[in-house]
Design an enzyme around this catalytic site. Structure first.
Site, PDB file in Angstrom:
ATOM      1  N   ASP A 105       0.877  -1.167   0.000  1.00 57.87           N
ATOM      2  CA  ASP A 105       0.000   0.000   0.000  1.00 57.87           C
ATOM      3  C   ASP A 105       0.924   1.231   0.000  1.00 57.87           C
ATOM      4  OD1 ASP A 105      -2.271   1.676   0.811  1.00 57.87           O
ATOM      5  OD2 ASP A 105      -1.321   1.662   2.779  1.00 57.87           O
ATOM      6  N   ASP A 295      -1.883  -0.240   5.809  1.00 55.56           N
ATOM      7  CA  ASP A 295      -2.227   0.368   7.103  1.00 55.56           C
ATOM      8  C   ASP A 295      -3.705   0.720   7.264  1.00 55.56           C
ATOM      9  OD1 ASP A 295      -2.205   2.475   5.176  1.00 55.56           O
ATOM     10  OD2 ASP A 295      -2.243   3.881   6.862  1.00 55.56           O
TER      11      ASP A 295
HETATM   12  O1  LIG Z   1      -4.390   3.063  -0.271  1.00 52.34           O
HETATM   13  P1  LIG Z   1      -3.451   4.155   0.139  1.00 52.34           P
HETATM   14  O2  LIG Z   1      -2.254   4.259  -0.740  1.00 52.34           O
HETATM   15  O3  LIG Z   1      -3.090   4.049   1.594  1.00 52.34           O
HETATM   16  O4  LIG Z   1      -4.287   5.493  -0.035  1.00 52.34           O
HETATM   17  C1  LIG Z   1      -5.359   5.781   0.855  1.00 52.34           C
HETATM   18  C2  LIG Z   1      -5.605   7.273   0.854  1.00 52.34           C
HETATM   19  O5  LIG Z   1      -4.341   7.855   1.178  1.00 52.34           O
HETATM   20  C3  LIG Z   1      -4.229   9.269   1.125  1.00 52.34           C
HETATM   21  O6  LIG Z   1      -4.872   9.811   2.256  1.00 52.34           O
HETATM   22  C4  LIG Z   1      -4.256   9.456   3.490  1.00 52.34           C
HETATM   23  O7  LIG Z   1      -2.908   9.966   3.495  1.00 52.34           O
HETATM   24  C5  LIG Z   1      -2.799  11.416   3.449  1.00 52.34           C
HETATM   25  C6  LIG Z   1      -1.331  11.779   3.363  1.00 52.34           C
HETATM   26  O8  LIG Z   1      -0.592  11.260   4.419  1.00 52.34           O
HETATM   27  C7  LIG Z   1      -3.498  11.999   4.674  1.00 52.34           C
HETATM   28  O9  LIG Z   1      -3.433  13.419   4.648  1.00 52.34           O
HETATM   29  C8  LIG Z   1      -4.961  11.537   4.692  1.00 52.34           C
HETATM   30  O10 LIG Z   1      -5.603  11.974   5.869  1.00 52.34           O
HETATM   31  C9  LIG Z   1      -5.047  10.008   4.640  1.00 52.34           C
HETATM   32  O11 LIG Z   1      -6.402   9.571   4.508  1.00 52.34           O
HETATM   33  C10 LIG Z   1      -4.761   9.815  -0.160  1.00 52.34           C
HETATM   34  O12 LIG Z   1      -4.752  11.219  -0.110  1.00 52.34           O
HETATM   35  C11 LIG Z   1      -6.131   9.275  -0.481  1.00 52.34           C
HETATM   36  O13 LIG Z   1      -6.522   9.732  -1.766  1.00 52.34           O
HETATM   37  C12 LIG Z   1      -6.038   7.756  -0.524  1.00 52.34           C
HETATM   38  O14 LIG Z   1      -7.270   7.178  -0.867  1.00 52.34           O
END
Ligand SMILES: O=P(O)(O)OC[C@H]1O[C@H](O[C@H]2O[C@H](CO)[C@@H](O)[C@H](O)[C@H]2O)[C@H](O)[C@@H](O)[C@@H]1O
Length: 357
Positions: A105, A295
């Site tokens: 991920d 995560d």
């Molecule tokens: O599947 P992933 O690669 O883990 O993506 C899931 C989401 O991740 C991002 O959001 C998350 O991380 C951000 C940066 O650290 C944080 O600001 C946010 O609160 C988290 O939810 C990404 O921006 C999303 O589009 C993804 O879906």
């Protein structure tokens, strides 16, 4: 509705001239009074959002003594979901005679969680660790972000990429001419215009909510509330809920301080892992050991698949106890990097041993 003036309830999706061009008006107008069902949904979501945002771990208790409870709780959770670092030899025993396939991920796994999603960069050291590991094991990135965006962060052409929670997969294939051709799999392709509509619409409608950020992840729209004051979370939820009502073919899932709107199709990160294993000819559990590191709640779909197929290991990245279908855990991205390095070291040693014998 003027959010800044503090109107507490959003009952109607603002219908701007621009939006009228993309969404028929009759679709957007909502009843001025939210129904009991709406209230229940909104309250349920807010409750879930609060529960998934536990207060940060304090180093010391109120009397300045170490917060023994928190540490004890984590240790007893680790008894059920042990560290993949301390269990490394055990994992490698199961890998004996099998090819490891690695699924990673991105956010919270390869990069630390930060306030601004556009700044979730990967360190050079982490990139080098992923690059090294990919020399020895087929490695795929499985992310909620759009495939393009996650590639911009990772920047490694030797990996396989599944974006939009697995709804956008690129698998390089050897064509008949022995030249690599890109094979694209997009099970929700017909939803693209709808997702675009929803993105434009949510950008417009949430712009009065301070700190709210709407991200276009191609087959998924992510509405971030990490930087929104908790008293305004209900506004975010109500806009998202309204969208879900207008578009019954979409569903809402929860991530880390983010609500995500995506097509209601039977596809998730777990299905994407199965698809990748098949595409790469890695389905035989006697010869292949898939390892998935993630995560997020959306990664649980992949952990479940590996558990159900009894063919590999899910590793949850978390520094707090969580209910999970993962078998092992790692505390944070720095432990993920250490685990990747151990994999490389193991493989190098194995090659040396094979040469010597
Ligand atoms: O599947 P992933 O690669 O883990 O993506 C899931 C989401 O991740 C991002 O959001 C998350 O991380 C951000 C940066 O650290 C944080 O600001 C946010 O609160 C988290 O939810 C990404 O921006 C999303 O589009 C993804 O879906």
């Amino acid at each position: 509705m003027d959010v800044k003036k503090g109107c507490p309830v959003v009952t109607e999706i603002p219908y701007t001239a621009e939006l009228s061009a993309i969404v028929p008006r009759r679709k957007m107008v909502k009843s001025p009074v939210p129904s009991k069902v709406d209230d229940a949904i909104v309250n349920g979501w807010i409750e879930a959002m609060r529960c998934s945002s536990p207060p940060r771990k304090k180093k010391n208790g109120p009397d300045h003594s170490p917060s023994i409870d928190v540490d004890c709780e984590f240790r007893s959770w680790q008894a059920k979901c042990p560290s993949a670092l301390t269990s490394f030899d055990k994992i490698m025993m199961h890998a004996e005679g099998r090819k490891i396939a690695l699924f990673l991920d991105y956010d919270g796994t390869l990069s630390h969680i930060v306030d601004d999603p556009d700044k979730a960069v990967m360190t050079k050291k982490m990139r080098a660790a992923v690059k090294d590991v990919a020399k020895f094991f087929p490695t795929a990135i499985v992310s909620g972000r759009s495939r393009d965006k996650v590639f911009e962060f990772v920047k490694l052409t030797e990996l396989y990429y599944a974006g939009s929670h697995g709804m956008d997969i690129m698998v390089p294939e050897i064509g008949s001419t022995n030249k690599k051709v890109d094979n694209l799999f997009q099970p929700a392709s017909e939803f693209l215009p709808m997702m675009d509509e929803v993105f434009r619409f949510l950008i417009e409608s949430t712009k009065g909510i301070e700190g709210c950020k709407v991200e276009n992840n191609k087959f998924c729209v992510s509405v971030h509330y990490r930087n929104v004051d908790e008293k305004d979370w209900n506004l975010v939820v109500q806009y998202v809920n309204n969208v879900a009502k207008v578009y019954p073919k979409l569903r809402v899932t929860h991530g880390r301080k983010v609500l995500e709107i995506r097509p209601l199709i039977d596809w998730d990160k777990g299905k994407a892992v199965e698809f990748l294993l098949e595409s790469l000819g890695l389905t035989n559990s006697e010869t292949v050991l898939p390892i998935y590191i993630g995560d997020d709640r959306t990664d649980e779909d992949a952990f479940k698949v590996l558990k159900k197929r009894n063919c590999g290991y899910g590793i949850l990245v978390s520094s707090v106890p969580k209910e999970t279908d993962a078998v092992f855990s790692l505390k944070d991205p720095s432990e993920v990097m250490a685990f990747l390095r151990l994999l490389v070291r193991y493989k190098k040693r194995q090659s040396l041993n094979n040469e010597e014998n």
